[in-house]
Motif scaffolding. Structure first.
Motif, PDB file in Angstrom:
ATOM      1  N   ASP A   1       0.821  -1.216   0.000  1.00 11.61           N
ATOM      2  CA  ASP A   1       0.000   0.000   0.000  1.00 11.61           C
ATOM      3  C   ASP A   1       0.853   1.264   0.000  1.00 11.61           C
ATOM      4  O   ASP A   1       0.329   2.379   0.052  1.00 11.61           O
ATOM      5  CB  ASP A   1      -0.943   0.007   1.201  1.00 11.61           C
ATOM      6  CG  ASP A   1      -0.206   0.085   2.535  1.00 11.61           C
ATOM      7  OD1 ASP A   1       1.037  -0.097   2.555  1.00 11.61           O
ATOM      8  OD2 ASP A   1      -0.866   0.315   3.570  1.00 11.61           O
ATOM      9  N   GLY A   2       2.179   1.105  -0.021  1.00 13.14           N
ATOM     10  CA  GLY A   2       3.068   2.257  -0.074  1.00 13.14           C
ATOM     11  C   GLY A   2       3.604   2.702   1.272  1.00 13.14           C
ATOM     12  O   GLY A   2       4.479   3.570   1.324  1.00 13.14           O
ATOM     13  N   TRP A   3       3.097   2.112   2.376  1.00 15.34           N
ATOM     14  CA  TRP A   3       3.541   2.507   3.714  1.00 15.34           C
ATOM     15  C   TRP A   3       4.405   1.418   4.327  1.00 15.34           C
ATOM     16  O   TRP A   3       4.109   0.233   4.215  1.00 15.34           O
ATOM     17  CB  TRP A   3       2.345   2.787   4.632  1.00 15.34           C
ATOM     18  CG  TRP A   3       1.300   3.675   4.042  1.00 15.34           C
ATOM     19  CD1 TRP A   3      -0.023   3.394   3.885  1.00 15.34           C
ATOM     20  CD2 TRP A   3       1.482   4.994   3.511  1.00 15.34           C
ATOM     21  NE1 TRP A   3      -0.677   4.441   3.294  1.00 15.34           N
ATOM     22  CE2 TRP A   3       0.227   5.448   3.052  1.00 15.34           C
ATOM     23  CE3 TRP A   3       2.587   5.840   3.381  1.00 15.34           C
ATOM     24  CZ2 TRP A   3       0.053   6.694   2.468  1.00 15.34           C
ATOM     25  CZ3 TRP A   3       2.409   7.090   2.798  1.00 15.34           C
ATOM     26  CH2 TRP A   3       1.155   7.506   2.353  1.00 15.34           C
ATOM     27  N   VAL A   4       5.455   1.838   4.994  1.00 13.56           N
ATOM     28  CA  VAL A   4       6.300   0.899   5.720  1.00 13.56           C
ATOM     29  C   VAL A   4       5.678   0.688   7.094  1.00 13.56           C
ATOM     30  O   VAL A   4       5.466   1.644   7.847  1.00 13.56           O
ATOM     31  CB  VAL A   4       7.740   1.435   5.835  1.00 13.56           C
ATOM     32  CG1 VAL A   4       8.601   0.491   6.658  1.00 13.56           C
ATOM     33  CG2 VAL A   4       8.343   1.627   4.448  1.00 13.56           C
ATOM     34  N   GLU A   5       5.381  -0.573   7.407  1.00  9.14           N
ATOM     35  CA  GLU A   5       4.592  -0.910   8.597  1.00  9.14           C
ATOM     36  C   GLU A   5       5.291  -1.995   9.410  1.00  9.14           C
ATOM     37  O   GLU A   5       6.127  -2.739   8.900  1.00  9.14           O
ATOM     38  CB  GLU A   5       3.208  -1.431   8.187  1.00  9.14           C
ATOM     39  CG  GLU A   5       2.415  -0.435   7.356  1.00  9.14           C
ATOM     40  CD  GLU A   5       1.363  -1.110   6.471  1.00  9.14           C
ATOM     41  OE1 GLU A   5       0.255  -0.565   6.368  1.00  9.14           O
ATOM     42  OE2 GLU A   5       1.682  -2.183   5.901  1.00  9.14           O
ATOM     43  N   TYR A   6       4.914  -2.124  10.684  1.00 11.30           N
ATOM     44  CA  TYR A   6       5.486  -3.165  11.533  1.00 11.30           C
ATOM     45  C   TYR A   6       4.388  -3.983  12.208  1.00 11.30           C
ATOM     46  O   TYR A   6       3.273  -3.525  12.408  1.00 11.30           O
ATOM     47  CB  TYR A   6       6.386  -2.561  12.618  1.00 11.30           C
ATOM     48  CG  TYR A   6       5.662  -1.723  13.657  1.00 11.30           C
ATOM     49  CD1 TYR A   6       5.022  -2.319  14.751  1.00 11.30           C
ATOM     50  CD2 TYR A   6       5.620  -0.338  13.568  1.00 11.30           C
ATOM     51  CE1 TYR A   6       4.371  -1.560  15.710  1.00 11.30           C
ATOM     52  CE2 TYR A   6       4.981   0.438  14.515  1.00 11.30           C
ATOM     53  CZ  TYR A   6       4.355  -0.181  15.585  1.00 11.30           C
ATOM     54  OH  TYR A   6       3.697   0.575  16.520  1.00 11.30           O
ATOM     55  N   TYR A   7       4.750  -5.202  12.543  1.00 14.00           N
ATOM     56  CA  TYR A   7       3.998  -5.996  13.506  1.00 14.00           C
ATOM     57  C   TYR A   7       4.924  -7.052  14.078  1.00 14.00           C
ATOM     58  O   TYR A   7       5.889  -7.482  13.447  1.00 14.00           O
ATOM     59  CB  TYR A   7       2.742  -6.621  12.897  1.00 14.00           C
ATOM     60  CG  TYR A   7       2.973  -7.637  11.804  1.00 14.00           C
ATOM     61  CD1 TYR A   7       3.038  -8.992  12.081  1.00 14.00           C
ATOM     62  CD2 TYR A   7       3.088  -7.229  10.476  1.00 14.00           C
ATOM     63  CE1 TYR A   7       3.223  -9.917  11.070  1.00 14.00           C
ATOM     64  CE2 TYR A   7       3.280  -8.144   9.456  1.00 14.00           C
ATOM     65  CZ  TYR A   7       3.350  -9.491   9.762  1.00 14.00           C
ATOM     66  OH  TYR A   7       3.549 -10.402   8.756  1.00 14.00           O
ATOM     67  N   GLN A   8       4.639  -7.420  15.305  1.00 16.41           N
ATOM     68  CA  GLN A   8       5.489  -8.342  16.042  1.00 16.41           C
ATOM     69  C   GLN A   8       5.204  -9.775  15.641  1.00 16.41           C
ATOM     70  O   GLN A   8       4.069 -10.225  15.647  1.00 16.41           O
ATOM     71  CB  GLN A   8       5.246  -8.157  17.544  1.00 16.41           C
ATOM     72  CG  GLN A   8       5.956  -9.153  18.440  1.00 16.41           C
ATOM     73  CD  GLN A   8       5.512  -9.053  19.883  1.00 16.41           C
ATOM     74  OE1 GLN A   8       4.791  -8.126  20.249  1.00 16.41           O
ATOM     75  NE2 GLN A   8       5.915 -10.003  20.707  1.00 16.41           N
TER      76      GLN A   8
END
Length: 700
Positions: free
Chosen positions: A393-400
C-alpha cells in the motif's frame, strides 16, 4: 542521578554514591557482555559504613568518592574520633580491568589504629534477569569461590557453554579473611600519614584474561585517549554558562559511550541498561555526531552492515536486508532464551541506516564508504519495498512476530505509545508517520550519491518512489481539524488521531509542504506540546496524555533534536529558538548540565524538570542533542558533494555570542563566530577559518 557510573569500552561499573555495590542491591555491579561480574563491593571502617562527604563522576572515565569515619566509642572508650580519617576511593576502567585505589589519611593529632574491610561477591547475573525477566529454563551455576590474603576469585559455568570468571587482587596483604568473601586490613597511621590499597578487578570469558598493566600506566594512557578526543572534537564557547556546560558534557558523555566492536567507534545506547549496540539509537546518535566526529557514522554503518539480517526468522523478527534493533551477549541471549543475539524488531532502523549513509556522504564527501556499503544499502532498500510493505500500500509498517519480541517497533516502543482517541491501542500492522519521512529522506538524499557512483537508473527509481510517497502522504496522515499529522495508520489504515511529537521528525525530510511544515512547527511549541523544558511526546489534550508516562507526555531530548534539525533546515528560527531555550532551561537543573534520556512532561509552574525514575544517564542520543543545538543555531547545511556550505544562523534569547571552532565538514574544518549587541539585531557572522574546500553561503 541516584547512582554513579563509569565506563570504558565494553565494561561499566554502577555503584551508589558511596562507591559501594551493596550486597542487597538489585542493580549495582561491574558489567561486561551483559553479565554482572561483580555484585558486591563494600568498604567498611571498623566494621561500619563510612560517612559520605562528596561523590563526583563528572569525568565519566574516573570517579572520586570522599568519605570519613563516624564517631566510634564503646563504654566511654574512644576508638576513633569522628572525622579523623579521610578515605578517598578513586576508580577507573582501562581495557577490561577495573582499578580502585583506597587512600587513607590521618587528620587527627595522634597515631591511629583502625580496620578497613572489603567485601566481594559475583553472581554473574544476566542483564535480563536484573531487569526483571523470568527465565523458563535453568541457568548456570557458580562453580568456584575462593580467596587468600592477596586475591579473591569466582567462576561461573553458563548454560550457554561459556565460563565466566572474576578475579580481584590487591597490593597489600590482608590481615584476615572469611569464607564469605570478606578481607580485613589492620591500618596504622601517624598524623598526616597517607596509606593506599589498590584493588584490581579482572573479569574474563572462557579463560581469556585481559592484560593488566600497572595502575599509573593505565590511568595515564586513559587520560591520553580523552585528551586526544577533546583535541580532535569541535569546540564551543558562548556567553551562556549552561550552553557551554551542556555542550562539554555532551562531548564527554558521547566519548564514554563509544565502544569498538571491531568495526570502528560505535555509540552504545546508554548507561546503565543499554550499554550495547542498538539500531535506531546508535544510528541517530551517529547522525547527531556528524558535526563533532563524522568517523563515528562510518563505524556505526559498518557495524550495522555486519549484522544485517540474512534469514527469515520470526523468533528474532528477522528478514533479509533488515537492520538490527539490539544486540545482547549475555547467557540468556546466547542460549536462545531471549531473541536478542541480535533482535531485529525495529521498523525504523533500516531506513535510518540508509539515511545515515546518505547524510554522512553529504557531510564528508566520502563516497568510497558508500560504494563499499552499497550491497547492504540495496538489501535494505529491498527490505523496505518487500517485508517493510507487505501489503503493497506504499507505507512501511510493523507488527510483532516473535513471542518474546517488542510489540511497538518505533522509537516509542512501550505498549501504550500508539493510542486512538477512544483510548484503544492501535492494532498492528502500524505505519508510523515519522518512518515514512525517514524512507523519503533516505531515498532522496541517496539519489545524488548513486549518480556519483554511476548508478543513474537506481537514483532515478528512488526519486520516483519518493515522489509517489509524497503524493499519497498528506491524504493519509493529515488531520485537517487539528492542522497536524496523525502519529500512525493502524491495521485498517485508519488514522491514530493523537497529537504527538512524531511528526516533528518529518521536518528534516522535506516530505511535507512548507505551509503544513510551518503549522507542525508552530503546534510543537504551542502550550499543549511545549511546557518550557522541551517538546512533549504527546499533547496535553490527547487521550492517553500523562506527564509521568514513558512515551505519552514525557520530554525526550533526542526527539527535540530531530525536530530541531528540520526546523533549522526550513528556516523556522523562532520555533527553533524556543526549543533550544527549552533544552537549556532543562539542562540548567540537571547534574553536570547533563540531559538524561527523558524527563517528565510537567510545565514550568513546577519550577524544575521532574526526573523520570529509570532514565538512562548518560545516554547517547540525549548527549547528542547538545551537538544538534549548535548545528541548529549555526543553521549549518553542508553539501560536500557540491563543495558548498550553507549557514542560516540564529541565537536564542539570552545568548549574544557563540564561537564554534574546528567543526569537521568535507575535507577540513570550519570555525564560525556569531555575535550581536545585547537585545539587538542583526546577527553578525564571521568565518574565522575554512579549510573544508567548500564555499560558504550565509543566509539571513
Amino acid at each position: 542521578m541516584n547512582y554513579r557510573v563509569i565506563k570504558n569500552n565494553d565494561v561499566f561499573l554502577m555503584t551508589d554514591h558511596h562507591g559501594d555495590i551493596r550486597g542487597n542491591s538489585a542493580e549495582g555491579g561491574l558489567y561486561m557482555k551483559d553479565t554482572r561480574f561483580l555484585s558486591k563491593l563494600e568498604i567498611t571502617l571498623n566494621g561500619k559504613r563510612p560517612l559520605l562527604l562528596s561523590s563526583a563522576a563528572d569525568e565519566n572515565f574516573v570517579a572520586r568518592i570522599r568519605l570519613t569515619n563516624e564517631h566510634d566509642e564503646t563504654d566511654g572508650e574512644v576508638k576513633l574520633w569522628r572525622e579523623s580519617v579521610e578515605l578517598i576511593r578513586e576508580r577507573f576502567i582501562y581495557g577490561e580491568v577495573l582499578y580502585e585505589t583506597l587512600s587513607m589519611t590521618n587528620y587527627s593529632t595522634k597515631a591511629l589504629n583502625f580496620d578497613v574491610g572489603a567485601a566481594f561477591d559475583a553472581d554473574f547475573s544476566d542483564m535480563f534477569l536484573i531487569r526483571g525477566f523470568q527465565p523458563a529454563e535453568e541457568l548456570g551455576k557458580v562453580t568456584e569461590r575462593n580467596m587468600n590474603k592477596k586475591e579473591w576469585h569466582a567462576a561461573y559455568q553458563g548454560v550457554d557453554g561459556i565460563r565466566r570468571d572474576t578475579r580481584i587482587v590487591w597490593d597489600t596483604e590482608a590481615d584476615s579473611m572469611s569464607e564469605q568473601g570478606e578481607v580485613n586490613f589492620a591500618i596504622s597511621l601517624q598524623p598526616t600519614e597517607v596509606k593506599k590499597i589498590t584493588f584490581t578487578v579482572i573479569p574474563s570469558l572462557e579463560g581469556k584474561h585481559p592484560v593488566v598493566i600497572p595502575r599509573e600506566e593505565a590511568i595515564a594512557e586513559l587520560q591520553r585517549t580523552y585528551e586526544s578526543w577533546n583535541e580532535n572534537a569541535t569546540k564551543v564557547l558562548s556567553d551562556s554558562k549552561v550552553l557551554n556546560g551542556l555542550f562539554d558534557r555532551g562531548v564527554q558523555d558521547l566519548r564514554v559511550l563509544l565502544t569498538d566492536f571491531g568495526y570502528g567507534l560505535f555509540p552504545v545506547a546508554g548507561l546503565p541498561w543499554y550499554a550495547v549496540p542498538f539500531g535506531r539509537d546508535s544510528l541517530i546518535a551517529a547522525l547527531q555526531m556528524l558535526p563533532l566526529i563524522p568517523d563515528v557514522a562510518r563505524g556505526t554503518l559498518e557495524m550495522m552492515a555486519a549484522y544485517q539480517g540474512t534469514d527469515v526468522n520470526p523468533w528474532k523478527d528477522e528478514q533479509p536486508g533488515k537492520i538490527m534493533h539490539e544486540l545482547r551477549n549475555g547467557e540468556l541471549a546466547r542460549s536462545g532464551q531471549v531473541p536478542f543475539a541480535p533482535y531485529y524488531g525495529s521498523i525504523d532502523s533500516t531506513p535510518l541506516f540508509i539515511l545515515l549513509a546518505a547524510e554522512y556522504a553529504h557531510w564528508t564527501g566520502d563516497t568510497d564508504t558508500i560504494a563499499k556499503l552499497l550491497p547492504n544499502i540495496e538489501k535494505a532498500l529491498e527490505w523496505i519495498k518487500g517485508y517493510g510493505d507487505r501489503d503493497k500500500d506504499g507505507w512501511v509498517e510493523y507488527y510483532q512476530e516473535s513471542s518474546k519480541g517488542i510489540a511497538n517497533q518505533g522509537w516509542k516502543d512501550s505498549a501504550d505509545s500508539v493510542v486512538h482517541e477512544s483510548g484503544e491501542f492501535a492494532a498492528a500492522p502500524i505505519a508510523l508517520v515519522e518512518v515514512q519521512g525517514y524512507v523519503y529522506q533516505a531515498k532522496l538524499r541517496l539519489a545524488p550519491i548513486l549518480e556519483r557512483l554511476g548508478r543513474n537508473d537506481m537514483a532515478q527509481q528512488l526519486r520516483e518512489e519518493a515522489e509517489r510517497l509524497k503524493q499519497a502522504f498528506d491524504g493519509a496522515f493529515w488531520m485537517p481539524e487539528e492542522k497536524f499529522y496523525a502519529i500512525a495508520l493502524d491495521a485498517n489504515k485508519d488514522q491514530v488521531r493523537s497529537v504527538t511529537s512524531n511528526p516533528g521528525h518529518l521536518l528534516m525530510s522535506h516530505l511535507v509542504p512548507e505551509d503544513k511544515a510551518r503549522l507542525v512547527a508552530q503546534r510543537l511549541v504551542a502550550e499543549d506540546m511545549f511546557g518550557g523544558y522541551g517538546i512533549r511526546t504527546m499533547s496535553t489534550g490527547s487521550t492517553g496524555y500523562n506527564p509521568m508516562s514513558y512515551h505519552d507526555g514525557s520530554v525526550w531530548p533526542h526527539d527535540n533534536s530531530m525536530t530541531l534539525i528540520g526546523m533549522s533546515r526550513l528556516g523556522f528560527k523562532e520555533e527553533a529558538a524556543t526549543v533550544v531555550s527549552g533544552m537549556l532551561n532543562a539542562a540548567e537543573h540537571f547534574e553536570y548540565y547533563r540531559l538524561p534520556e527523558l524527563y517528565c512532561g510537567y510545565d514550568e509552574s513546577v519550577g524544575y524538570p521532574v526526573s523520570y525514575p529509570v532514565a538512562c544517564s548518560p545516554q547517547a542520543w540525549a548527549a547528542g542533542t547538545s551537538i544538534v543545538l549548535i548545528q541548529s543555531m549555526l543553521g549549518l547545511q553542508p553539501d560536500a558533494l557540491a563543495r558548498s556550505i550553507r549557514l542560516d544562523p540564529f541565537l536564542p534569547e539570552g545568548i549574544n555570542h557563540l564561537t564554534v571552532t574546528d567543526l569537521p565538514v568535507a575535507d577540513g574544518r570550519i570555525s564560525v563566530e556569531l555575535k550581536r549587541d545585547h537585545g539587538s539585531e542583526p546577527l553578525r557572522v564571521e568565518i574565522l577559518d575554512n579549510s573544508s574546500g567548500c564555499s560558504i553561503e550565509i543566509i539571513g
